[in-house]
Design a protein around this motif. Structure first.
Motif, PDB file in Angstrom:
ATOM      1  N   PHE A 103       0.849  -1.186   0.000  1.00  0.00           N
ATOM      2  CA  PHE A 103       0.000   0.000   0.000  1.00  0.00           C
ATOM      3  C   PHE A 103       0.888   1.242   0.000  1.00  0.00           C
ATOM      4  N   SER A 104       0.637   2.131  -0.933  1.00  0.00           N
ATOM      5  CA  SER A 104       1.407   3.371  -1.025  1.00  0.00           C
ATOM      6  C   SER A 104       0.651   4.336  -1.924  1.00  0.00           C
ATOM      7  N   PRO A 105       0.988   5.637  -1.903  1.00  0.00           N
ATOM      8  CA  PRO A 105       0.304   6.596  -2.774  1.00  0.00           C
ATOM      9  C   PRO A 105       0.367   6.163  -4.243  1.00  0.00           C
ATOM     10  N   PHE A 106      -0.605   6.590  -5.017  1.00  0.00           N
ATOM     11  CA  PHE A 106      -0.758   6.147  -6.404  1.00  0.00           C
ATOM     12  C   PHE A 106       0.531   6.291  -7.207  1.00  0.00           C
ATOM     13  N   GLN A 109       3.119   3.527  -6.644  1.00  0.00           N
ATOM     14  CA  GLN A 109       2.843   2.156  -7.039  1.00  0.00           C
ATOM     15  C   GLN A 109       3.726   1.825  -8.250  1.00  0.00           C
ATOM     16  N   ASP A 110       4.347   0.663  -8.244  1.00  0.00           N
ATOM     17  CA  ASP A 110       5.260   0.331  -9.332  1.00  0.00           C
ATOM     18  C   ASP A 110       4.853  -0.968 -10.021  1.00  0.00           C
ATOM     19  N   PHE A 156      -9.923   2.970  -1.942  1.00  0.00           N
ATOM     20  CA  PHE A 156      -9.182   3.266  -0.708  1.00  0.00           C
ATOM     21  C   PHE A 156      -7.892   3.987  -1.082  1.00  0.00           C
ATOM     22  N   GLN A 157      -7.587   5.027  -0.373  1.00  0.00           N
ATOM     23  CA  GLN A 157      -6.326   5.710  -0.615  1.00  0.00           C
ATOM     24  C   GLN A 157      -5.157   4.749  -0.388  1.00  0.00           C
ATOM     25  N   SER A 158      -4.146   4.876  -1.219  1.00  0.00           N
ATOM     26  CA  SER A 158      -2.903   4.096  -1.134  1.00  0.00           C
ATOM     27  C   SER A 158      -3.088   2.621  -1.479  1.00  0.00           C
ATOM     28  N   ALA A 159      -4.235   2.271  -2.046  1.00  0.00           N
ATOM     29  CA  ALA A 159      -4.491   0.859  -2.353  1.00  0.00           C
ATOM     30  C   ALA A 159      -4.997   0.685  -3.782  1.00  0.00           C
ATOM     31  N   ALA A 160      -4.477   1.494  -4.708  1.00  0.00           N
ATOM     32  CA  ALA A 160      -5.015   1.511  -6.066  1.00  0.00           C
ATOM     33  C   ALA A 160      -4.959   0.143  -6.731  1.00  0.00           C
ATOM     34  N   VAL A 161      -3.832  -0.521  -6.667  1.00  0.00           N
ATOM     35  CA  VAL A 161      -3.690  -1.792  -7.375  1.00  0.00           C
ATOM     36  C   VAL A 161      -4.517  -2.874  -6.697  1.00  0.00           C
TER      37      VAL A 161
END
Length: 257
Positions: A103-106, A109-110, A156-161
């Motif tokens: 979980f991290s900001p959009f 995400q890598d 959810f914030q920080s959980a895009a993937v």
């Protein structure tokens, strides 16, 4: 349809549960076994998975552990082939295995996190259902339950993937249900919210953060793995005979607010 008078009518059903070494998977494996099912408990971690199967047998249930990595199609095929070879059929599959990834900001995400989450949460369900459906069609039908999370409905914030992966699981669930419900295979999903499991401990990192989110539910608490297992049993049973392509939300009322 004549429904069982009590219980879930799962006695002697051949049931496959992935991600069965802990949390929701372990609780579901135990719950299916207590209903009289023959459980194939699958997971990557052999020691933990063997312990779950052994505990079920110690309680008088029927279970065996099969080591498998759901990101490998050959492993998923082998699980279904084992059920068919040893028991003649596969009646129920609970595709529960998954990962939270990172979980991290959009913008942080890598590709590595994308590949890990999508391969574990989406491609594994796609592969698993292909093998499970093919086997069930040969023996008159069955039931498939996928674990999709309430993240299949909201962001959810920080959980895009992670959120994207769970939306995808619901897409697979709905589409396959439309195609195979007329042929005797019921395909649905459970959508848990915050559940008190090791998975959630990893997501939140500390008890205070986890409790703060639990407090935001209408219930004011986290759910339990056993509560999710009860929903999986229901969807796998003939009590859910008119359910097709549905997501059963178990979130303490969070998304209803």
């Amino acid at each position: 349809m004549n429904l069982p008078l009590s219980g879930f009518g799962l006695r002697d059903k051949i049931v496959l549960v992935t991600g069965a070494s802990s949390g929701i998977g372990a609780a579901s494996a135990r719950a299916f076994a207590r209903e009289g099912a023959i459980v194939l408990a699958a997971a990557r971690r052999a020691a933990e998975g063997e312990a779950v199967a052994a505990a079920i047998r110690a309680e008088g249930g029927r279970a065996r552990f099969l080591q498998a990595d759901v990101t490998r199609q050959d492993d998923l095929r082998r699980l279904v082939d084992t059920a068919v070879a040893d028991y003649g059929r596969l009646d129920v599959a609970f595709n529960n295995a998954g990962t939270d990834g990172r979980f991290s900001p959009f913008l942080e995400q890598d590709d590595a996190n994308y590949d890990l989450v999508m391969n574990t949460n989406v491609r594994s369900v796609f592969w698993a259902m292909q093998h499970q459906i093919a086997a069930m069609l040969k023996t008159g039908g069955g039931a498939i339950v996928n674990n999709a999370s309430m993240g299949a409905l909201i962001g959810f914030q920080s959980a895009a993937v992670y959120v994207a992966s769970k939306h995808a699981v619901m897409g697979l669930t709905k589409t396959a249900a439309l195609e195979y419900f007329p042929r005797g295979i019921r395909i649905n999903a459970v959508l848990p919210g915050i559940i008190d499991t090791p998975f959630q401990d990893r997501v939140w990192g500390d008890e205070a953060s986890k409790q703060a989110f639990a407090n935001a539910t209408v219930a004011g608490r986290s759910g339990t793995a056993e509560e999710v297992a009860g929903a999986a049993l229901f969807l796998a049973s003939d009590h859910a005979s008119f359910f097709s392509g549905q997501g059963l939300v178990m979130d303490g009322g969070y998304v209803a607010q």
